[in-house]
Write a protein that holds these residues in place. Structure first.
Motif, PDB file in Angstrom:
ATOM      1  N   ALA A   1       0.764  -1.526   0.113  1.00  0.00           N
ATOM      2  CA  ALA A   1      -0.079  -0.442  -0.141  1.00  0.00           C
ATOM      3  C   ALA A   1       0.841   1.460   0.174  1.00  0.00           C
ATOM      4  CB  ALA A   1      -0.477  -0.050   1.100  1.00  0.00           C
ATOM      5  N   PRO A   2       0.279   1.842  -0.498  1.00  0.00           N
ATOM      6  CA  PRO A   2       1.463   3.364  -0.541  1.00  0.00           C
ATOM      7  C   PRO A   2       1.552   4.254   0.897  1.00  0.00           C
ATOM      8  CG  PRO A   2      -0.947   4.037  -2.107  1.00  0.00           C
ATOM      9  CD  PRO A   2      -1.121   2.313  -1.460  1.00  0.00           C
ATOM     10  N   PHE A   3       2.675   4.835   0.860  1.00  0.00           N
ATOM     11  CA  PHE A   3       3.090   5.373   2.422  1.00  0.00           C
ATOM     12  C   PHE A   3       2.525   6.784   2.155  1.00  0.00           C
ATOM     13  CE2 PHE A   3       6.960   2.952   1.435  1.00  0.00           C
ATOM     14  CZ  PHE A   3       7.604   2.591   2.277  1.00  0.00           C
ATOM     15  N   PRO A   4       1.699   6.915   3.444  1.00  0.00           N
ATOM     16  CA  PRO A   4       1.283   8.559   3.585  1.00  0.00           C
ATOM     17  C   PRO A   4       2.373  10.029   2.686  1.00  0.00           C
ATOM     18  CG  PRO A   4       1.946   7.240   5.524  1.00  0.00           C
ATOM     19  CD  PRO A   4       2.695   6.541   4.979  1.00  0.00           C
ATOM     20  N   GLY A   5       0.676   9.890   2.181  1.00  0.00           N
ATOM     21  CA  GLY A   5       1.199  11.647   1.612  1.00  0.00           C
ATOM     22  C   GLY A   5       0.521  11.761   0.240  1.00  0.00           C
ATOM     23  N   ASP A   6       0.643  12.808  -0.612  1.00  0.00           N
ATOM     24  CA  ASP A   6      -0.597  13.182  -1.583  1.00  0.00           C
ATOM     25  C   ASP A   6       0.767  12.698  -2.331  1.00  0.00           C
ATOM     26  OD1 ASP A   6      -2.463  13.557  -0.194  1.00  0.00           O
ATOM     27  OD2 ASP A   6      -2.351  15.554   0.297  1.00  0.00           O
ATOM     28  N   GLN A   7       1.986  13.723  -2.536  1.00  0.00           N
ATOM     29  CA  GLN A   7       2.720  13.545  -3.816  1.00  0.00           C
ATOM     30  C   GLN A   7       3.774  12.208  -3.411  1.00  0.00           C
ATOM     31  OE1 GLN A   7       2.698  17.045  -6.183  1.00  0.00           O
ATOM     32  NE2 GLN A   7       1.652  17.781  -4.398  1.00  0.00           N
ATOM     33  N   HIS A   8       4.425  11.636  -4.114  1.00  0.00           N
ATOM     34  CA  HIS A   8       5.902  10.525  -3.856  1.00  0.00           C
ATOM     35  C   HIS A   8       6.877  11.140  -4.605  1.00  0.00           C
ATOM     36  CE1 HIS A   8       3.074   8.757  -0.727  1.00  0.00           C
ATOM     37  NE2 HIS A   8       2.259   8.680  -2.778  1.00  0.00           N
ATOM     38  N   PHE A   9       8.298  11.825  -4.207  1.00  0.00           N
ATOM     39  CA  PHE A   9       9.291  11.366  -4.751  1.00  0.00           C
ATOM     40  C   PHE A   9      10.328  10.312  -4.627  1.00  0.00           C
ATOM     41  CE2 PHE A   9       7.037  15.279  -4.175  1.00  0.00           C
ATOM     42  CZ  PHE A   9       6.661  16.166  -4.910  1.00  0.00           C
ATOM     43  N   GLY A  10      10.991  10.098  -5.909  1.00  0.00           N
ATOM     44  CA  GLY A  10      12.294   8.995  -5.127  1.00  0.00           C
ATOM     45  C   GLY A  10      13.196   9.940  -4.990  1.00  0.00           C
ATOM     46  N   VAL A  11      13.851   8.526  -4.596  1.00  0.00           N
ATOM     47  CA  VAL A  11      15.249   9.155  -4.572  1.00  0.00           C
ATOM     48  C   VAL A  11      16.722   8.130  -5.088  1.00  0.00           C
ATOM     49  CG1 VAL A  11      14.717  10.695  -2.034  1.00  0.00           C
ATOM     50  CG2 VAL A  11      15.096   8.507  -2.356  1.00  0.00           C
ATOM     51  N   HIS A  12      16.145   6.831  -5.397  1.00  0.00           N
ATOM     52  CA  HIS A  12      17.194   6.173  -5.634  1.00  0.00           C
ATOM     53  C   HIS A  12      17.746   6.791  -7.348  1.00  0.00           C
ATOM     54  CE1 HIS A  12      13.542   5.426  -8.299  1.00  0.00           C
ATOM     55  NE2 HIS A  12      14.101   4.499  -8.657  1.00  0.00           N
ATOM     56  N   ARG A  13      17.415   7.213  -8.124  1.00  0.00           N
ATOM     57  CA  ARG A  13      18.319   7.169  -9.970  1.00  0.00           C
ATOM     58  C   ARG A  13      18.643   8.573  -9.530  1.00  0.00           C
ATOM     59  NH1 ARG A  13      13.123   6.834 -11.172  1.00  0.00           N
ATOM     60  NH2 ARG A  13      12.836   9.183 -11.993  1.00  0.00           N
ATOM     61  N   GLN A  14      18.927   9.541  -8.724  1.00  0.00           N
ATOM     62  CA  GLN A  14      19.581  10.747  -8.531  1.00  0.00           C
ATOM     63  C   GLN A  14      21.299  10.034  -8.160  1.00  0.00           C
ATOM     64  OE1 GLN A  14      20.933  12.194  -5.645  1.00  0.00           O
ATOM     65  NE2 GLN A  14      20.454  10.914  -4.043  1.00  0.00           N
ATOM     66  N   HIS A  15      22.281  10.930  -9.284  1.00  0.00           N
ATOM     67  CA  HIS A  15      23.768  10.773  -9.475  1.00  0.00           C
ATOM     68  C   HIS A  15      23.652   8.936  -9.594  1.00  0.00           C
ATOM     69  CE1 HIS A  15      22.929  15.563  -8.996  1.00  0.00           C
ATOM     70  NE2 HIS A  15      24.091  15.174  -9.351  1.00  0.00           N
TER      71      HIS A  15
ATOM     72  N   ASP B   1      15.136  12.825  -6.555  1.00  0.00           N
ATOM     73  CA  ASP B   1      15.093  11.847  -8.380  1.00  0.00           C
ATOM     74  C   ASP B   1      14.520  13.156  -9.893  1.00  0.00           C
ATOM     75  OD1 ASP B   1      16.354   9.609  -7.309  1.00  0.00           O
ATOM     76  OD2 ASP B   1      14.293   8.644  -8.176  1.00  0.00           O
ATOM     77  N   GLU B   2      13.436  14.443  -8.902  1.00  0.00           N
ATOM     78  CA  GLU B   2      12.965  14.551 -10.191  1.00  0.00           C
ATOM     79  C   GLU B   2      13.191  15.894  -9.494  1.00  0.00           C
ATOM     80  OE1 GLU B   2       9.896  13.129 -12.299  1.00  0.00           O
ATOM     81  OE2 GLU B   2      10.049  12.382  -9.970  1.00  0.00           O
ATOM     82  N   PRO B   3      14.047  16.862  -9.327  1.00  0.00           N
ATOM     83  CA  PRO B   3      14.249  18.429  -8.093  1.00  0.00           C
ATOM     84  C   PRO B   3      13.821  19.233  -8.307  1.00  0.00           C
ATOM     85  CG  PRO B   3      16.544  17.705  -9.588  1.00  0.00           C
ATOM     86  CD  PRO B   3      15.467  16.642  -9.836  1.00  0.00           C
ATOM     87  N   GLU B   4      13.189  19.534 -10.060  1.00  0.00           N
ATOM     88  CA  GLU B   4      12.104  21.007 -10.232  1.00  0.00           C
ATOM     89  C   GLU B   4      10.952  19.860 -10.208  1.00  0.00           C
ATOM     90  OE1 GLU B   4      14.576  18.889 -12.522  1.00  0.00           O
ATOM     91  OE2 GLU B   4      15.557  20.301 -12.564  1.00  0.00           O
ATOM     92  N   ARG B   5      10.266  19.179  -9.886  1.00  0.00           N
ATOM     93  CA  ARG B   5       8.924  19.193  -9.720  1.00  0.00           C
ATOM     94  C   ARG B   5       9.025  18.815  -8.301  1.00  0.00           C
ATOM     95  NH1 ARG B   5       5.506  13.640  -8.763  1.00  0.00           N
ATOM     96  NH2 ARG B   5       6.441  12.466  -8.700  1.00  0.00           N
ATOM     97  N   PHE B   6       9.858  18.942  -7.416  1.00  0.00           N
ATOM     98  CA  PHE B   6       9.987  18.351  -6.000  1.00  0.00           C
ATOM     99  C   PHE B   6       9.454  19.993  -5.477  1.00  0.00           C
ATOM    100  CE2 PHE B   6      12.577  18.770  -2.384  1.00  0.00           C
ATOM    101  CZ  PHE B   6      11.312  18.266  -1.159  1.00  0.00           C
ATOM    102  N   MET B   7      10.481  20.915  -6.739  1.00  0.00           N
ATOM    103  CA  MET B   7      10.677  22.045  -6.007  1.00  0.00           C
ATOM    104  C   MET B   7       8.712  23.218  -6.524  1.00  0.00           C
ATOM    105  SD  MET B   7      12.985  25.528  -7.596  1.00  0.00           S
ATOM    106  CE  MET B   7      12.267  25.135  -8.955  1.00  0.00           C
ATOM    107  N   ARG B   8       8.599  22.647  -7.453  1.00  0.00           N
ATOM    108  CA  ARG B   8       7.138  23.290  -8.554  1.00  0.00           C
ATOM    109  C   ARG B   8       6.122  22.223  -6.810  1.00  0.00           C
ATOM    110  NH1 ARG B   8       9.225  21.734 -12.852  1.00  0.00           N
ATOM    111  NH2 ARG B   8       7.553  19.760 -12.465  1.00  0.00           N
ATOM    112  N   ALA B   9       6.547  21.232  -6.344  1.00  0.00           N
ATOM    113  CA  ALA B   9       5.392  21.037  -5.747  1.00  0.00           C
ATOM    114  C   ALA B   9       5.849  21.945  -4.010  1.00  0.00           C
ATOM    115  CB  ALA B   9       5.377  19.283  -4.839  1.00  0.00           C
TER     116      ALA B   9
END
Length: 320
Positions: free
Chosen positions: A143-157, A296-304
Motif C-alpha cells: 500500500a502507498p506511504f502516507p502523503g499525496d505526492q511521492h518523489f523517489g531518491v534512488h536514481r539521483q546521481h 530524482d525529480e528536483p524540479e517537480r519536487f521544488m514546484r510541489a
C-alpha cells in the motif's frame, strides 16, 4: 562477632554494591519517567547488565554472592530472550497479516510504538524492524506511504546503483574472509566475525531496497522525509521558509544545523527552515535550519513544495 564490614576502614559488604548496581540505578532510570516505562525498561535492563559486569570486576575473587549472581544471570537472560521473542512474534504476525493489503513498514512501526512507546528505544526498535522488513520481504510496501505526492531518491546521481555495487563486493568477499580467518585463527573467531559481517551485509542490502522503495512524500501539511533505513521524519510545511535547486557538482559541506540527505548520490535541493526547527532522528531530536537532499525529480519536487507554500520558484542557486 563483628563482620569485616563493621570494622572502620574494612571492606564494604558485597550486597551493598549489588543493590546499588543491580537495583537502585536501573530503577532510578525507570522511575525518572514512570509513564514511559515501556520505552525505558530495555535501557534499565542494559544498566543492570552493565552493573553486573562492573560488580564482577570489582568484587573479590571467590565472593559467594557474585558467584551466585553469575548463575542467576543465565536465568534472567533466558527470560529476557523469551520476552523479546514474544514481542517479535507479535510483530511478525501483524506484518504477515498486512503483507498483501497494507504497508508492512507502517504496520511494523505501529506495533513497535504500541509495545515500546515513541521514545529513543521505540525509534531504535522501529529501525531494527525496518531493516528486517526490507531485507526479507519481497513486497514490503503493498500500500502507498502516507502523503499525496511521492518523489523517489534512488536514481539521483546513481544513488542505488552505487549501493548495490557495495552489496555485491561485500557479499563476494564474505566466504573468502571466513576461510582465511579459519585458517589464520580458529573456527570460533571465523564464525563470530562472519556473523557480524553478514549482519552488516544484510543492513546494506536492506538499505539498498529501502532507497529504491521509500519515497520522500508531501501532503497539505507535512513533508515526509524517508531516506534509506535511518531517516523517517516529518517536517511541518509551516516551518519551511523556502525551497531552491542546487547547482550540479557543487559540494555541500557539513554544518551544525544542516541535515544532509543524499545517500551515495548528491544533494540537488535545499529547504530553508525556520531557525531551530526540530527534526526527530533515530538518536534524538536535532535543531535544523536547513535540509539538503537528493531527489530524482528536483524540479517537480521544488514546484510541489513551492505550490504548497504558495511561493514562487526560487530558481537555481549555486552557493550554500
Amino acid at each position: 562477632m563483628k563482620g569485616p564490614w563493621l570494622v572502620p576502614g574494612g571492606p564494604l559488604p558485597s550486597w551493598t554494591m549489588a543493590v546499588d548496581l543491580l537495583l537502585v540505578l536501573p530503577l532510578a532510570w525507570l522511575l525518572l519517567k514512570p509513564r514511559d516505562w515501556r520505552a525505558r525498561w530495555p535501557v534499565s535492563l542494559g544498566l543492570a547488565g552493565a552493573g553486573f559486569l562492573l560488580g564482577r570486576w570489582l568484587a573479590p575473587n571467590g565472593d559467594p554472592l557474585w558467584a551466585l549472581l553469575g548463575d542467576v544471570r543465565w536465568l534472567l537472560l533466558g527470560l529476557v530472550v523469551m520476552a523479546e521473542l514474544w514481542l517479535l512474534s507479535g510483530l511478525i504476525r501483524q506484518v504477515w497479516r498486512a503483507r498483501q493489503e497494507g504497508n508492512a513498514e507502517v504496520v511494523a512501526a505501529q506495533e513497535v510504538h504500541r509495545v515500546f512507546g515513541e521514545g529513543i528505544t521505540g525509534r531504535l526498535m522501529q529501525l531494527e524492524s525496518r531493516l528486517w522488513v526490507y531485507a526479507l520481504m519481497r513486497r514490503p510496501a503493498a500500500a502507498p506511504f502516507p502523503g499525496d505526492q511521492h518523489f523517489g531518491v534512488h536514481r539521483q546521481h546513481g544513488n542505488a546503483s552505487n549501493q548495490i555495487g557495495f552489496v555485491i563486493v561485500m557479499g563476494a568477499e564474505l566466504p573468502i574472509m571466513h576461510v582465511l580467518l579459519h585458517l589464520a585463527f580458529d573456527a570460533t573467531v571465523a564464525w563470530v566475525v562472519t556473523a557480524i559481517s553478514a549482519y552488516g551485509w544484510l543492513y546494506l542490502w536492506a538499505e539498498y531496497r529501502a532507497t529504491r522503495l521509500r519515497p520522500v512524500s508531501l501532503d497539505a501539511q507535512l513533508l515526509h522525509l524517508r531516506y534509506g533505513l535511518l531517516i523517517d521524519a516529518t517536517v511541518p510545511l509551516k516551518a519551511v521558509q523556502g525551497v531552491e535547486l542546487l547547482a550540479p557538482r557543487v559540494p555541500i559541506p557539513r554544518a551544525t544545523r544542516r541535515l544532509r540527505l543524499e545517500g551515495m548520490g548528491r544533494a540537488n535541493v535545499r529547504l530553508r527552515l525556520q531557525a531551530g526547527t526540530s527534526v526527530r532522528l533515530p538518536w534524538g531530536e536535532r535543531d535544523t535550519d536547513e535540509i539538503v537532499l537528493g531527489v530524482d525529480e528536483p524540479e517537480r519536487f521544488m514546484r510541489a513544495v513551492s505550490g504548497a507554500l504558495n511561493t514562487p520558484d526560487a530558481g537555481i542557486q549555486g552557493s550554500v
